[in-house]
Design a protein around this motif. Structure first.
Motif, PDB file in Angstrom:
ATOM      1  N   MET A 164       0.811  -1.215   0.000  1.00  0.00           N
ATOM      2  CA  MET A 164       0.000   0.000   0.000  1.00  0.00           C
ATOM      3  C   MET A 164       0.846   1.269   0.000  1.00  0.00           C
ATOM      4  O   MET A 164       0.339   2.357  -0.237  1.00  0.00           O
ATOM      5  CB  MET A 164      -0.944  -0.006   1.210  1.00  0.00           C
ATOM      6  CG  MET A 164      -2.111  -0.966   1.071  1.00  0.00           C
ATOM      7  SD  MET A 164      -3.259  -0.489  -0.233  1.00  0.00           S
ATOM      8  CE  MET A 164      -4.033   0.946   0.520  1.00  0.00           C
ATOM      9  N   VAL A 223      -1.169   2.213  -5.604  1.00  0.00           N
ATOM     10  CA  VAL A 223      -2.303   1.298  -5.612  1.00  0.00           C
ATOM     11  C   VAL A 223      -3.526   2.011  -6.189  1.00  0.00           C
ATOM     12  O   VAL A 223      -3.906   3.074  -5.699  1.00  0.00           O
ATOM     13  CB  VAL A 223      -2.620   0.797  -4.188  1.00  0.00           C
ATOM     14  CG1 VAL A 223      -3.837  -0.109  -4.190  1.00  0.00           C
ATOM     15  CG2 VAL A 223      -1.414   0.070  -3.611  1.00  0.00           C
ATOM     16  N   VAL A 248      -8.676  -0.387  -3.875  1.00  0.00           N
ATOM     17  CA  VAL A 248      -8.919  -0.159  -2.447  1.00  0.00           C
ATOM     18  C   VAL A 248     -10.404  -0.272  -2.140  1.00  0.00           C
ATOM     19  O   VAL A 248     -10.813  -0.940  -1.188  1.00  0.00           O
ATOM     20  CB  VAL A 248      -8.384   1.216  -2.017  1.00  0.00           C
ATOM     21  CG1 VAL A 248      -8.745   1.509  -0.554  1.00  0.00           C
ATOM     22  CG2 VAL A 248      -6.865   1.287  -2.203  1.00  0.00           C
ATOM     23  N   TRP A 260      -3.140   3.194   5.680  1.00  0.00           N
ATOM     24  CA  TRP A 260      -3.720   3.283   4.340  1.00  0.00           C
ATOM     25  C   TRP A 260      -4.389   4.635   4.117  1.00  0.00           C
ATOM     26  O   TRP A 260      -4.528   5.078   2.987  1.00  0.00           O
ATOM     27  CB  TRP A 260      -4.735   2.161   4.134  1.00  0.00           C
ATOM     28  CG  TRP A 260      -4.186   0.787   4.354  1.00  0.00           C
ATOM     29  CD1 TRP A 260      -2.865   0.422   4.383  1.00  0.00           C
ATOM     30  CD2 TRP A 260      -4.928  -0.415   4.614  1.00  0.00           C
ATOM     31  NE1 TRP A 260      -2.735  -0.919   4.625  1.00  0.00           N
ATOM     32  CE2 TRP A 260      -3.987  -1.466   4.771  1.00  0.00           C
ATOM     33  CE3 TRP A 260      -6.283  -0.713   4.703  1.00  0.00           C
ATOM     34  CZ2 TRP A 260      -4.377  -2.777   5.024  1.00  0.00           C
ATOM     35  CZ3 TRP A 260      -6.667  -2.012   4.969  1.00  0.00           C
ATOM     36  CH2 TRP A 260      -5.726  -3.030   5.120  1.00  0.00           C
TER      37      TRP A 260
END
Length: 394
Positions: A218, A222, A227, A257
């Motif tokens: 991550m 990405v 996600v 994240w």
């Protein structure tokens, strides 16, 4: 033996053993590997140059290519000894760039394609451990040159039935990203797709290792759709994991994240990754982090609160964020949808999320009373009392 060219003299001294590695007799091959291991691992080459310097040159120019051929030997013990020999020499030599360029494709041929050629799970594990020891010392340029076979091998290894191989593959991913977090750009999607199914593995140590690898991936580029459509819904199960350690790492991971990152052995701190808008992730990931606030473990819940504050700092850095009706309504809609699910844990989680949302939203919830009151009235008629009390509606 002459001292004028100690490397050539050393290679000549072991040439007989190198030749024996292709002998038809399995015992001869095994004995040659044992002798080479004793010679190379001890470093006692007996010349004027440093033993490590001699082994380095001899390994790169003459020994490694011959040893790699043994990886395809039809005798398991010979293959195992070949991997152990590589492992021992790698620990001695100072330069591993050349070794990495040859070892990664060779091992990838054995364990990087389906069906996997290497049927010994112990050798598959040893091979990944050797790779980890090599890759942590490689430059970004070298890593980039071997990235395709490396990622292919990692994806296959993450589907390996042997749990220790899954953990070893996860460690390799973490090691590679620690070298440079841009190296997996373009490969993040395939790696995440290989990692995510393992988040439901039966063993908590595997789930922890996989989650650490997901965190590493991550940090790379990405896609937002990955996600929202894959990572967020598939990782949600970890918010209800039976292991408090897994849940704690999961909530820390979600905070990362969302941009509240943690350096190795360092504190959490706000960090906006270049090239992505954190607003793309908050509708999908914030509900997961909010579940940690009401975790059944006081330790986990207490540890989650500062993470939530930290995520707020991230968005203050990025922009002046105010919870508006559309965004709050989206979170409420997600929670109410989960309240209708058949799974007890999902419904209880939705009630916990709604409770936390209402508590944190404060006056912003007033703007959404039309949504909330209607939803609560409907749900209170069909939900057990425990869920209604969890929301706070009596």
């Amino acid at each position: 033996m002459g001292e004028d060219n100690p490397v050539s003299a050393f290679i000549q001294s072991i040439q007989g053993d190198l030749n024996c590695l292709s002998d038809p007799d399995r015992c001869t091959r095994k004995s040659a590997l044992d002798r080479l291991h004793r010679c190379l691992a001890s470093g006692g080459v007996g010349f004027s140059l440093s033993p490590v310097d001699i082994i380095q040159v001899a390994w790169d120019t003459a020994i490694l290519q011959v040893v790699l051929k043994v990886l395809n030997d039809n005798v398991e013990k010979c293959r195992e000894l070949a991997v152990l020999l590589i492992s021992s020499v790698v620990k001695q030599i100072s330069q591993v760039e050349h070794t990495a360029k040859l070892v990664v494709p060779a091992i990838a041929e054995r364990i990087g394609h389906l069906p996997v050629q290497e049927d010994s799970e112990e050798i598959r594990l040893l091979s990944l451990n050797v790779l980890n020891n090599v890759l942590v010392r490689c430059s970004a340029v070298t890593l980039k040159s071997i990235l395709d076979p490396l990622c292919q091998m990692l994806c296959v290894s993450l589907a390996d039935p042997f749990q220790e191989v899954k953990k070893a593959a996860s460690r390799v991913i973490v090691s590679v990203v620690q070298q440079t977090d841009v190296i997996l750009v373009g490969k993040s999607e395939s790696l995440l797709n290989a990692l995510i199914p393992n988040l439901k593995h039966a063993h908590s140590q595997v789930r922890l290792s996989i989650l650490q690898a997901v965190n590493a991936v991550m940090r790379c580029d990405v896609p937002a759709c990955l996600v929202s459509e894959c990572l967020a819904p598939c990782s949600k199960v970890l918010a209800f994991d039976k292991s408090a350690g897994v849940r704690k790492l999961f909530f820390e991971s979600v905070a990362q994240w969302l941009g509240y990152t943690k350096d190795i052995e360092g504190p959490f701190q706000p960090s906006i990754q270049k090239g992505w808008d954190p607003r793309d992730r908050i509708p999908h990931l914030l509900p997961l982090l909010l579940l940690g606030v009401s975790d059944e473990s006081c330790t986990v819940a207490t540890a989650t609160l500062p993470l939530l504050d930290g995520v707020g700092e991230v968005y203050e850095v990025f922009m002046k964020l105010v919870i508006d009706k559309d965004f709050f309504g989206q979170l409420v809609h997600t929670s109410l949808k989960d309240l209708k699910e058949w799974s007890i844990s999902t419904r209880l989680g939705a009630a916990r999320l709604l409770h936390t949302l209402l508590f944190l939203a404060e006056r912003h919830a007033i703007k959404n009373l039309d949504i909330l009151i209607l939803a609560f009235c409907r749900q209170s008629m069909c939900l057990p009392t425990i869920y209604v009390q969890m929301i706070g509606f009596h």
